[in-house]
Design a protein around this motif. Sequence first.
Motif, short mmCIF file in Angstrom:
data_model
loop_
_atom_site.label_atom_id
_atom_site.label_comp_id
_atom_site.label_asym_id
_atom_site.label_seq_id
_atom_site.Cartn_x
_atom_site.Cartn_y
_atom_site.Cartn_z
N ASP A 1 92.21 -7.56 38.07
CA ASP A 1 91.49 -6.44 37.47
C ASP A 1 91.67 -5.19 38.34
OD1 ASP A 1 90.37 -7.98 35.36
OD2 ASP A 1 88.87 -8.75 36.75
N MET A 2 91.93 -4.06 37.71
CA MET A 2 92.19 -2.85 38.47
C MET A 2 90.97 -2.42 39.30
SD MET A 2 92.26 -0.04 35.35
CE MET A 2 93.39 -1.01 34.38
N GLN A 3 89.76 -2.65 38.80
CA GLN A 3 88.56 -2.24 39.54
C GLN A 3 88.38 -3.04 40.82
OE1 GLN A 3 88.70 -3.46 36.46
NE2 GLN A 3 87.80 -2.02 35.00
N ALA A 4 89.00 -4.24 40.84
CA ALA A 4 88.87 -5.14 42.00
C ALA A 4 89.94 -4.90 43.04
CB ALA A 4 88.92 -6.59 41.52
N GLN A 5 90.72 -3.82 42.87
CA GLN A 5 91.80 -3.54 43.82
C GLN A 5 91.52 -2.28 44.62
OE1 GLN A 5 95.88 -4.37 42.33
NE2 GLN A 5 94.92 -4.95 40.39
N VAL B 1 82.58 0.44 47.39
CA VAL B 1 81.13 0.68 47.24
C VAL B 1 80.33 -0.46 47.87
CG1 VAL B 1 81.39 2.14 45.21
CG2 VAL B 1 81.08 -0.34 44.91
N GLY B 2 81.03 -1.30 48.64
CA GLY B 2 80.34 -2.34 49.40
C GLY B 2 79.89 -3.53 48.58
N TYR B 3 80.59 -3.79 47.50
CA TYR B 3 80.21 -4.88 46.59
C TYR B 3 81.19 -6.03 46.73
CZ TYR B 3 76.71 -5.23 42.80
OH TYR B 3 75.60 -5.50 42.05
N ASP B 4 80.71 -7.24 46.63
CA ASP B 4 81.57 -8.40 46.50
C ASP B 4 82.13 -8.42 45.07
OD1 ASP B 4 82.47 -11.25 47.31
OD2 ASP B 4 81.36 -11.57 45.45
N VAL C 1 79.53 3.91 37.82
CA VAL C 1 78.90 5.22 38.09
C VAL C 1 77.69 5.05 39.00
CG1 VAL C 1 77.65 7.14 37.03
CG2 VAL C 1 79.71 6.26 35.94
N LEU C 2 76.87 4.05 38.71
CA LEU C 2 75.64 3.81 39.49
C LEU C 2 75.95 3.50 40.94
CD1 LEU C 2 72.52 3.41 39.29
CD2 LEU C 2 72.99 0.98 38.94
N GLU C 3 76.89 2.60 41.18
CA GLU C 3 77.18 2.17 42.54
C GLU C 3 77.91 3.23 43.36
OE1 GLU C 3 75.98 -0.45 43.96
OE2 GLU C 3 75.04 -1.09 42.09
N ALA C 4 78.51 4.21 42.69
CA ALA C 4 79.21 5.28 43.41
C ALA C 4 78.26 6.31 44.00
CB ALA C 4 80.19 5.98 42.46
N GLU C 5 77.04 6.38 43.48
CA GLU C 5 76.09 7.40 43.93
C GLU C 5 75.85 7.30 45.44
OE1 GLU C 5 72.49 7.18 41.70
OE2 GLU C 5 73.46 7.64 39.79
N GLY C 6 76.06 8.42 46.12
CA GLY C 6 75.84 8.50 47.55
C GLY C 6 76.93 7.87 48.40
N LYS C 7 77.97 7.32 47.75
CA LYS C 7 79.03 6.65 48.49
C LYS C 7 80.39 7.33 48.33
CE LYS C 7 76.57 2.31 47.82
NZ LYS C 7 76.49 1.08 47.00
N LEU C 8 80.64 7.87 47.15
CA LEU C 8 81.92 8.55 46.91
C LEU C 8 81.78 9.50 45.74
CD1 LEU C 8 83.34 7.02 44.19
CD2 LEU C 8 83.58 5.21 45.88
N ILE C 9 82.69 10.47 45.66
CA ILE C 9 82.71 11.41 44.55
C ILE C 9 83.45 10.75 43.41
CG2 ILE C 9 83.48 13.67 43.76
CD1 ILE C 9 83.30 14.61 46.67
N PHE C 10 82.72 10.44 42.35
CA PHE C 10 83.28 9.65 41.25
C PHE C 10 83.88 10.59 40.20
CE2 PHE C 10 83.01 6.57 37.67
CZ PHE C 10 83.67 5.51 38.27
N ASN C 11 85.11 11.02 40.46
CA ASN C 11 85.78 11.94 39.54
C ASN C 11 87.17 11.41 39.19
OD1 ASN C 11 87.30 12.42 41.85
ND2 ASN C 11 86.43 14.45 42.22
N LYS C 12 87.92 12.18 38.40
CA LYS C 12 89.24 11.74 37.95
C LYS C 12 90.19 11.53 39.12
CE LYS C 12 89.63 13.48 33.22
NZ LYS C 12 90.40 14.34 32.29
N ASP C 13 90.12 12.43 40.09
CA ASP C 13 91.03 12.32 41.24
C ASP C 13 90.79 11.03 42.01
OD1 ASP C 13 92.23 14.71 40.64
OD2 ASP C 13 91.07 15.90 42.08
N LYS C 14 89.52 10.67 42.18
CA LYS C 14 89.21 9.44 42.92
C LYS C 14 89.68 8.20 42.14
CE LYS C 14 87.56 8.93 46.30
NZ LYS C 14 88.15 8.61 47.64
#
Length: 293
Positions: free
Chosen positions: A30-34, A40-43, A71-84
């Motif tokens: 899965d692309m999200q798992a790479q 975001v510090g998640y298993d 979106v929720l887990e990105a808060e305060g950890k990274l800028i969740f935009n297209k570039d990221k």
Amino acid sequence: MDIKYDRKTKEDLPVVAICYDFDKTLSPDDMQAQGYIQSVGYDVAQFWKDTNILANQHDMDVNLAYMYKMVLEAEGKLIFNKDKLAEYGSKVKVFPGVESWFERIREYGRQKGVIVEHYIISSGLKEMIEGTAMADSFTRIYANSFYYNDKGIAEWPALVVNYTNKTQFLFRIEKGVLDINDPDVNEFFSPEELRVPFRNMVYIGDSDTDIPCMRLVNSLGGHSIGVYNPETGDKSKVYKMIRDNRIKFFAAADYNENTEIDILVKAIIDRTAVNEKLEAEHIKSVEETKANI
């Protein structure tokens, strides 16, 4: 306000549309798992478990659930935009031969007098796929995507592609009505007007989420191929899909030259070139008959 939609009309040469799932079809995971889930510090396993719990608790589409969770887990950890998201996409691994596959198959089609187009129909993220090195190889990428606010931050799902609504994109490809909001997909097209008849479609996928597309393509004369990971050699899913008449063929997801899938897709292109010559003669006969009766 008049909206100009992206529409393709029928060419003189036949078109073969090869449609791909992405995760575990072109990429081994899965692309999200790479990258994203780890950042975001998640298993990884826990992320998908929590996503499924969220979906079940709220009668929520699982794609909407994972997008909300991202979106929720990105808060305060990274800028969740297209570039990221594109940055994560650039790090996604692909199966052997994928990098050279698309142009190589297009060139084979040119040699046979067939236009080959590649399409993604995926429940992954469009923005991440657009960050991969092969993004420009696709005529269209149909995948989950976000709405971005005036600061460029992902705020809400813009498009959700789940296993059942994947089929709508096949009809768009068939008619050349490619924009997702173009209502002409519901218009009647005579068989002669169809840009990519289903008999000229190939759907390549790996799992149950691809079954509606596979069944549709099969039932209308096209070709469906199940792929499995060449490293593990686990064919249990493709065996099940063959047994249940979901796919016509299966092959290892090794896209190098002279591999199973390379030979198979080239054979489909060969067959299309011959079939469409016969189809053209049939149409010619029908038109002449109409003009003289």
